[in-house]
Design a protein around this motif. Structure first.
Motif, PDB file in Angstrom:
ATOM      1  N   ASP A 289       0.816  -1.213   0.000  1.00 35.38           N
ATOM      2  CA  ASP A 289       0.000   0.000   0.000  1.00 35.38           C
ATOM      3  C   ASP A 289       0.852   1.265   0.000  1.00 35.38           C
ATOM      4  OD1 ASP A 289      -2.306  -1.511   0.044  1.00 35.38           O
ATOM      5  OD2 ASP A 289      -2.504  -1.429   2.234  1.00 35.38           O
ATOM      6  N   ARG A 293       4.627   3.977  -7.307  1.00 33.50           N
ATOM      7  CA  ARG A 293       4.647   3.331  -8.617  1.00 33.50           C
ATOM      8  C   ARG A 293       6.099   2.975  -8.962  1.00 33.50           C
ATOM      9  NH1 ARG A 293       0.625   7.211 -12.263  1.00 33.50           N
ATOM     10  NH2 ARG A 293      -1.208   7.014 -10.892  1.00 33.50           N
ATOM     11  N   ARG A 312      -3.734  -8.229  -5.127  1.00 31.92           N
ATOM     12  CA  ARG A 312      -4.363  -8.348  -6.433  1.00 31.92           C
ATOM     13  C   ARG A 312      -3.293  -8.256  -7.526  1.00 31.92           C
ATOM     14  NH1 ARG A 312      -7.411  -4.962  -3.397  1.00 31.92           N
ATOM     15  NH2 ARG A 312      -6.491  -3.128  -4.386  1.00 31.92           N
ATOM     16  N   ASN A 314      -3.418  -7.172 -10.369  1.00 33.43           N
ATOM     17  CA  ASN A 314      -3.473  -5.893 -11.075  1.00 33.43           C
ATOM     18  C   ASN A 314      -2.681  -4.817 -10.354  1.00 33.43           C
ATOM     19  OD1 ASN A 314      -5.169  -3.102 -11.627  1.00 33.43           O
ATOM     20  ND2 ASN A 314      -4.975  -4.428 -13.437  1.00 33.43           N
ATOM     21  N   GLU A 315      -2.562  -4.925  -9.015  1.00 34.04           N
ATOM     22  CA  GLU A 315      -1.733  -3.963  -8.285  1.00 34.04           C
ATOM     23  C   GLU A 315      -0.278  -4.033  -8.745  1.00 34.04           C
ATOM     24  OE1 GLU A 315      -2.734  -3.328  -3.843  1.00 34.04           O
ATOM     25  OE2 GLU A 315      -3.093  -5.452  -4.204  1.00 34.04           O
ATOM     26  N   ARG A 319       0.959  -0.843 -11.245  1.00 29.11           N
ATOM     27  CA  ARG A 319       1.917   0.041 -10.573  1.00 29.11           C
ATOM     28  C   ARG A 319       3.357  -0.408 -10.808  1.00 29.11           C
ATOM     29  NH1 ARG A 319      -0.048  -0.373  -4.671  1.00 29.11           N
ATOM     30  NH2 ARG A 319       1.739   1.007  -4.281  1.00 29.11           N
TER      31      ARG A 319
END
Length: 395
Positions: A289, A293, A312, A314-315, A319
């Motif tokens: 968290d 990036r 996830r 996609n994280e 990023r």
């Protein structure tokens, strides 16, 4: 710190507490006792016989083979791995002499050993590799299929006489205090971790956990020119230690405002480099968290094998995050020796116990009153560098 065998350890729990660099070291003063000669028939040693079964026993004291050296261990770090072994949560040989964070004096040498002399103060790189598996042949010996660790599978340093191959004994800089010398092994692990993280100077770095390893990571980050260096730890004493080791700012992760305040120090972007020095799925989730990036996250602490973290995919993709691990200390022990005089390791508060007091030493480690706990096989004076080494283990 070690993970010489396939790690099966649970998380170490919350970072431990201590007060940095204040006053004299804490001690459970071991008796100096008679110093055994190299030809003595036996020496005392702390041996693991099974979960909750650790015994101080007399073991045979042999002479070194041509490629080996005999050491009189002066300071032996008590690592979290030692506690996990004693609890039965980490696989170890039975019986084995515990202790893998060793600083000792060379008392005898085999005829084929070069580069050392009787009387040298040395640190031990406590791993043995098979040299024949695919990982060894690829130069990744720390990933060896058959690696064995001294103090885990091979006899370690919680004794008055340890025999090791001369090639894994490293001479320490002149004037090194033995308990500082015993920090070389965990420092070498931290150096490998920083290599894996590959931080660039002038960028922010966040360390979760300011125990001994996290504190060393803070010191290495400052030495590498990272800024700001930020530490998170729930215990005030450990936050104080992080500041003493060079952190620019510290936060209590249980404070609901901590993450937002830490992120603000990066201009709101998050941290390009984050270290989990705790070993926790919860901490890894928080690290993701707070990463920026393109951020890189180092999993350094040893988590329980069953611990999990929801991430996830996609994280990671969107990023462009990188998550890397770091196992033991491949080819970094020599570099750690060179770093010893350059880092403020003396700001750690040590505590010392005799060979007969490992249970008390483990309890002290769990309590976190001291920053780092040691066994002192020849007494506190020699472990702290104020005793006379001349009579130690003549051979």
């Amino acid at each position: 710190m070690t993970a010489s065998d396939p790690p099966q350890t649970p998380a170490a729990g919350p970072p431990q507490t201590s007060t940095p660099a204040a006053g004299p070291p804490q001690t459970s003063t071991p008796a100096a006792g008679p110093v055994p000669a190299a030809s003595a028939g036996t020496v005392p040693a702390v041996r693991f016989h099974g979960p909750a079964d650790v015994r101080l026993e007399e073991v045979p004291a042999r002479d070194p083979l041509p490629h080996e050296v005999a050491l009189a261990p002066l300071a032996v770090g008590v690592c979290g791995t030692d506690g996990h072994i004693v609890a039965g949560d980490f696989p170890a040989a039975r019986p084995v002499v515990l202790g893998h964070e060793v600083c000792g004096r060379v008392t005898a040498m085999g005829s084929a050993v070069d580069g050392l002399a009787v009387g040298d103060l040395v640190t031990v790189e406590p791993h043995h590799y098979c040299t024949g598996c695919v990982y060894c042949r690829l130069g990744q010996e720390h990933l060896c299929d058959h690696r064995r660790g001294y103090g885990v599978r091979l006899d370690g340093g919680m004794t008055r006489r340890q025999i090791v191959p001369g090639r894994i004994a490293y001479r320490l800089p002149a004037g090194t205090v033995p308990w500082i010398g015993a920090l070389t092994e965990p420092l070498a692990c931290c150096v490998h971790g920083m290599d894996r993280l590959a931080p660039v100077s002038g960028l922010p770095l966040l360390v979760y956990g300011a125990g001994p390893a996290g504190a060393m990571m803070v010191a290495l980050a400052r030495a590498a020119g990272l800024a700001p260096v930020v530490a998170m730890d729930p215990r005030p004493q450990r936050r104080d230690l992080a500041l003493a080791m060079g952190a620019h700012a510290v936060f209590d992760p249980t404070d609901p405002t901590a993450e937002a305040t830490a992120r603000a120090l990066t201009g709101g972007h998050g941290f390009p480099y984050v270290i989990d020095a705790v070993g926790s799925g919860r901490v890894l989730r928080a690290a993701v968290d707070l990463a920026s990036r393109g951020g890189r996250i180092l999993v350094f602490g040893v988590a329980h094998p069953d611990d999990e973290v929801p991430i996830r995919p996609n994280e990671i993709f969107s990023r462009e995050l990188s998550i890397v691990g770091a196992l033991i200390n491949p080819y970094t022990h020599h570099r750690a020796v060179g770093l010893l005089p350059t880092l403020p390791l003396d700001r750690l508060t040590p505590a010392f116990f005799g060979l007969d007091a490992l249970p008390a030493a483990l309890a002290e480690q769990r309590s976190g009153t001291a920053d780092k706990v040691f066994l002192a096989p020849y007494g506190v004076d020699l472990a702290t560098g104020v005793g006379d080494l001349a009579g130690v283990g003549h051979g």
